[in-house]
Design a protein around this motif. Structure first.
Motif, PDB file in Angstrom:
ATOM      1  N   ASP A  20       1.030   4.103   3.153  1.00 12.96           N
ATOM      2  CA  ASP A  20       0.903   5.538   2.865  1.00 12.96           C
ATOM      3  C   ASP A  20       2.237   6.267   3.020  1.00 12.96           C
ATOM      4  N   GLY A  21       2.264   7.441   2.435  1.00 15.18           N
ATOM      5  CA  GLY A  21       3.436   8.293   2.497  1.00 15.18           C
ATOM      6  C   GLY A  21       3.224   9.534   1.658  1.00 15.18           C
ATOM      7  N   GLN A  22       4.236  10.374   1.608  1.00 14.63           N
ATOM      8  CA  GLN A  22       4.110  11.678   0.968  1.00 14.63           C
ATOM      9  C   GLN A  22       5.235  11.860  -0.046  1.00 14.63           C
ATOM     10  N   GLU A  23       4.843  12.182  -1.295  1.00 12.26           N
ATOM     11  CA  GLU A  23       5.799  12.182  -2.399  1.00 12.26           C
ATOM     12  C   GLU A  23       6.904  13.221  -2.247  1.00 12.26           C
ATOM     13  N   ALA A  24       6.570  14.423  -1.810  1.00 15.96           N
ATOM     14  CA  ALA A  24       7.588  15.472  -1.699  1.00 15.96           C
ATOM     15  C   ALA A  24       8.654  15.089  -0.675  1.00 15.96           C
ATOM     16  N   ALA A  25       8.231  14.574   0.474  1.00 19.99           N
ATOM     17  CA  ALA A  25       9.194  14.158   1.492  1.00 19.99           C
ATOM     18  C   ALA A  25      10.042  12.995   0.986  1.00 19.99           C
ATOM     19  N   ALA A  26       9.401  12.033   0.305  1.00 18.46           N
ATOM     20  CA  ALA A  26      10.143  10.897  -0.232  1.00 18.46           C
ATOM     21  C   ALA A  26      11.180  11.354  -1.252  1.00 18.46           C
ATOM     22  N   THR A  27      10.818  12.327  -2.071  1.00 20.90           N
ATOM     23  CA  THR A  27      11.752  12.862  -3.064  1.00 20.90           C
ATOM     24  C   THR A  27      12.952  13.513  -2.399  1.00 20.90           C
ATOM     25  N   LEU A  28      12.702  14.373  -1.430  1.00 22.10           N
ATOM     26  CA  LEU A  28      13.791  15.081  -0.765  1.00 22.10           C
ATOM     27  C   LEU A  28      14.729  14.108  -0.051  1.00 22.10           C
TER      28      LEU A  28
ATOM     29  N   ALA B 211       0.850  -1.200   0.000  1.00 19.17           N
ATOM     30  CA  ALA B 211       0.000   0.000   0.000  1.00 19.17           C
ATOM     31  C   ALA B 211       0.881   1.244   0.000  1.00 19.17           C
ATOM     32  N   ILE B 212       1.912   1.215  -0.858  1.00 20.97           N
ATOM     33  CA  ILE B 212       2.863   2.323  -0.906  1.00 20.97           C
ATOM     34  C   ILE B 212       2.943   2.885  -2.324  1.00 20.97           C
ATOM     35  N   CYS B 213       1.776   3.204  -2.885  1.00 20.42           N
ATOM     36  CA  CYS B 213       1.758   3.752  -4.246  1.00 20.42           C
ATOM     37  C   CYS B 213       2.595   5.027  -4.343  1.00 20.42           C
TER      38      CYS B 213
ATOM     39  N   ASP C   6       1.707  10.126  10.239  1.00 22.18           N
ATOM     40  CA  ASP C   6       0.418   9.745   9.649  1.00 22.18           C
ATOM     41  C   ASP C   6       0.437   8.330   9.095  1.00 22.18           C
ATOM     42  N   THR C   7       1.610   7.672   9.143  1.00 21.43           N
ATOM     43  CA  THR C   7       1.746   6.323   8.612  1.00 21.43           C
ATOM     44  C   THR C   7       0.902   5.340   9.409  1.00 21.43           C
ATOM     45  N   GLU C   8       0.225   4.461   8.691  1.00 22.05           N
ATOM     46  CA  GLU C   8      -0.527   3.379   9.313  1.00 22.05           C
ATOM     47  C   GLU C   8       0.179   2.058   9.046  1.00 22.05           C
ATOM     48  N   ALA C   9      -0.125   1.055   9.850  1.00 21.39           N
ATOM     49  CA  ALA C   9       0.403  -0.292   9.643  1.00 21.39           C
ATOM     50  C   ALA C   9      -0.755  -1.240   9.370  1.00 21.39           C
ATOM     51  N   SER C  10      -0.578  -2.087   8.379  1.00 24.73           N
ATOM     52  CA  SER C  10      -1.623  -3.033   8.016  1.00 24.73           C
ATOM     53  C   SER C  10      -1.887  -4.014   9.161  1.00 24.73           C
TER      54      SER C  10
ATOM     55  N   GLU D 155      -3.117  -7.021   8.459  1.00 14.84           N
ATOM     56  CA  GLU D 155      -3.010  -8.361   7.885  1.00 14.84           C
ATOM     57  C   GLU D 155      -1.791  -9.088   8.455  1.00 14.84           C
ATOM     58  N   ARG D 156      -2.015 -10.216   9.098  1.00 11.55           N
ATOM     59  CA  ARG D 156      -0.979 -10.988   9.786  1.00 11.55           C
ATOM     60  C   ARG D 156      -0.164 -10.100  10.723  1.00 11.55           C
ATOM     61  N   ASN D 157      -0.810  -9.087  11.225  1.00 10.04           N
ATOM     62  CA  ASN D 157      -0.172  -8.114  12.113  1.00 10.04           C
ATOM     63  C   ASN D 157      -1.263  -7.478  12.971  1.00 10.04           C
ATOM     64  N   PRO D 158      -1.957  -8.299  13.765  1.00  7.33           N
ATOM     65  CA  PRO D 158      -3.157  -7.820  14.466  1.00  7.33           C
ATOM     66  C   PRO D 158      -2.930  -6.632  15.385  1.00  7.33           C
ATOM     67  N   GLN D 159      -1.727  -6.481  15.889  1.00  7.20           N
ATOM     68  CA  GLN D 159      -1.439  -5.342  16.775  1.00  7.20           C
ATOM     69  C   GLN D 159      -0.934  -4.121  16.004  1.00  7.20           C
ATOM     70  N   ARG D 160      -0.895  -4.255  14.687  1.00 12.87           N
ATOM     71  CA  ARG D 160      -0.466  -3.155  13.819  1.00 12.87           C
ATOM     72  C   ARG D 160       0.907  -2.606  14.216  1.00 12.87           C
ATOM     73  N   LYS D 161       1.852  -3.503  14.366  1.00 10.29           N
ATOM     74  CA  LYS D 161       3.217  -3.108  14.673  1.00 10.29           C
ATOM     75  C   LYS D 161       3.882  -2.552  13.408  1.00 10.29           C
ATOM     76  N   PRO D 162       4.821  -1.608  13.551  1.00 11.29           N
ATOM     77  CA  PRO D 162       5.392  -0.932  12.375  1.00 11.29           C
ATOM     78  C   PRO D 162       6.516  -1.707  11.679  1.00 11.29           C
ATOM     79  N   TYR D 163       6.227  -2.930  11.238  1.00  9.07           N
ATOM     80  CA  TYR D 163       7.161  -3.650  10.362  1.00  9.07           C
ATOM     81  C   TYR D 163       7.201  -2.930   9.023  1.00  9.07           C
ATOM     82  N   PHE D 164       8.378  -2.853   8.417  1.00  5.42           N
ATOM     83  CA  PHE D 164       8.501  -2.137   7.148  1.00  5.42           C
ATOM     84  C   PHE D 164       7.491  -2.618   6.113  1.00  5.42           C
ATOM     85  N   ASP D 165       7.346  -3.933   5.964  1.00  3.22           N
ATOM     86  CA  ASP D 165       6.467  -4.458   4.924  1.00  3.22           C
ATOM     87  C   ASP D 165       4.987  -4.400   5.286  1.00  3.22           C
TER      88      ASP D 165
END
Length: 383
Positions: A165-173, A81-83, A145-149, A151-161
């Motif tokens: 979501d994210g923001q294009e301008a910040a990712a670019t910089l 979910a990182i379009c 603002d990042t969410e964690a899926s 799916e196979r992560n019921p506690q929504r821990k922040p594993y990279f995969d």
């Protein structure tokens, strides 16, 4: 499916390896566009194509054996979910002349330390930073603002995969840090599909070795993306990325120009329902930015709703379907101005809306201007 004239022209350009409109194959445009341009629509809707370099065959294990052929299709985000990272990678790839890894873009966005930008010696980037003194806080707010899926992560821990979501301008910089990583080094087609064994090994290892690991590589991110259960996993993924990536210096600084008329698709829908004053003028400006970028050999990336392309399922809880995609071409067809949108979901054209699917080929869709405006709320391109 019958190919349109525009799609056939796109395929010829792809085969020729053109990187930029009006730029010879293999060349990189070293110009920086003006900081404060005067935007105007292209009144004739003249044909223009601005293309990212083609992904090199062999970076997907099933090249030439599955349909659609990955080597001919846009980079697919698969089940991720990182379009934003895939659209940003397309935009950067077109700017630097090689296909960069979307997973590297995402890794840098979530975990790189923005303080490193202050050490840049590039004049244009330093000017950008001086005009945005709160940039570190803005990047932190975006990361928070990042969410964690779930799916196979019921506690929504922040594993990279599992991050979404994210923001294009910040990712670019943030991609100005450390050099670029090609998709050949860190394949990104099909999202995380080619890295399942790595993630499985990291999950096992992080449970065993977590108490022994130093997590300094995560020191530049926000507390929301830190957790005792995931720090070792994420540190291990970052180390894996650095082992795989044979980094190369950027040939040009990545300096974004962006504008928006809403925070997201829900906000846009609310403003449209209330007929907020200025929304139409803001939409005109965004369309002028798209024309400006295309006419100057840049790949604009837009924020819009996926439901423009595919109908919402009645039970789908997502009523907005925020999505991010590059615009790669413009043409006049049947008396209407159309824009060629490059989708990165990997969805089949046959599943798209009637009337849309007929203008789709290998994930690239011609949209009428009115269809584009219906949900367009942001534009970003690189100077």
């Amino acid at each position: 499916m019958t190919r349109s004239v525009g799609a056939a022209r796109f395929a010829r350009c792809l085969a020729a390896g053109l990187l930029l409109a009006g730029t010879p194959a293999g060349a990189i445009d070293l110009r920086l566009l003006p900081e404060n341009p005067r935007y105007a629509r292209n009144k004739t809707c003249a044909d223009v194509t601005v293309m990212a370099p083609a992904r090199r065959p062999g970076t997907h294990p099933l090249d030439d054996r599955i349909s659609p052929n990955p080597a001919l299709s846009p980079m697919s985000q698969g089940d991720s979910a990182i379009c934003f990272a895939y659209a940003t990678a397309d935009m950067i790839s077109q700017r630097v002349g090689v296909t960069v890894s979307a997973l590297d873009v995402a890794t840098r966005y979530y975990f790189a330390d923005p303080a490193g930008l202050t050490h840049s010696r590039d004049r244009a980037l330093r000017r950008y930073l001086s005009r945005h003194p709160d940039l570190a806080e803005e990047i932190a707010e975006s990361r928070n603002d990042t969410e964690a899926s779930r799916e196979r992560n019921p506690q929504r821990k922040p594993y990279f995969d599992k991050l979404e979501d994210g923001q294009e301008a910040a990712a670019t910089l943030l991609y100005n840090l450390g050099g670029l990583c090609t998709d050949r080094d860190l394949p990104s087609f099909d999202g995380y599909g080619q890295h399942t064994r790595t993630f499985g090994a990291l999950r096992w290892r992080s449970r065993v070795a977590a108490p022994k690991i130093s997590w300094r590589s995560l020191g530049g991110t926000v507390p929301r993306l830190r957790d005792p259960a995931t720090d070792a996993f994420n540190a291990g993924w970052i180390a894996h990325v650095e082992r795989r990536c044979r980094r190369k210096p950027l040939p040009v600084p990545l300096v974004p120009v962006s504008d928006s008329i809403a925070d997201n698709q829900l906000d846009f829908m609310d403003k449209a329902a209330r007929r907020e004053p200025g929304l139409a003028a803001g939409s005109d400006r965004l369309m002028a930015m798209i024309d400006y970028a295309l006419d100057r050999g840049r790949l604009p990336v837009i924020g819009y709703s996926w439901y423009v392309l595919e109908e919402r399922l009645p039970k789908d809880p997502d009523i907005a379907a925020d999505h991010s995609s590059p615009i790669i071409a413009r043409r006049r067809a049947g008396g209407r101005c159309q824009y060629h949108l490059q989708d990165n979901t990997g969805e089949y054209c046959a599943r798209m809306r009637p009337g849309i699917r007929e203008r789709c080929d290998l994930g690239r869709v011609w949209l009428d201007e009115d269809e584009l405006r219906a949900s367009l709320y942001s534009v970003i391109y690189l100077r």
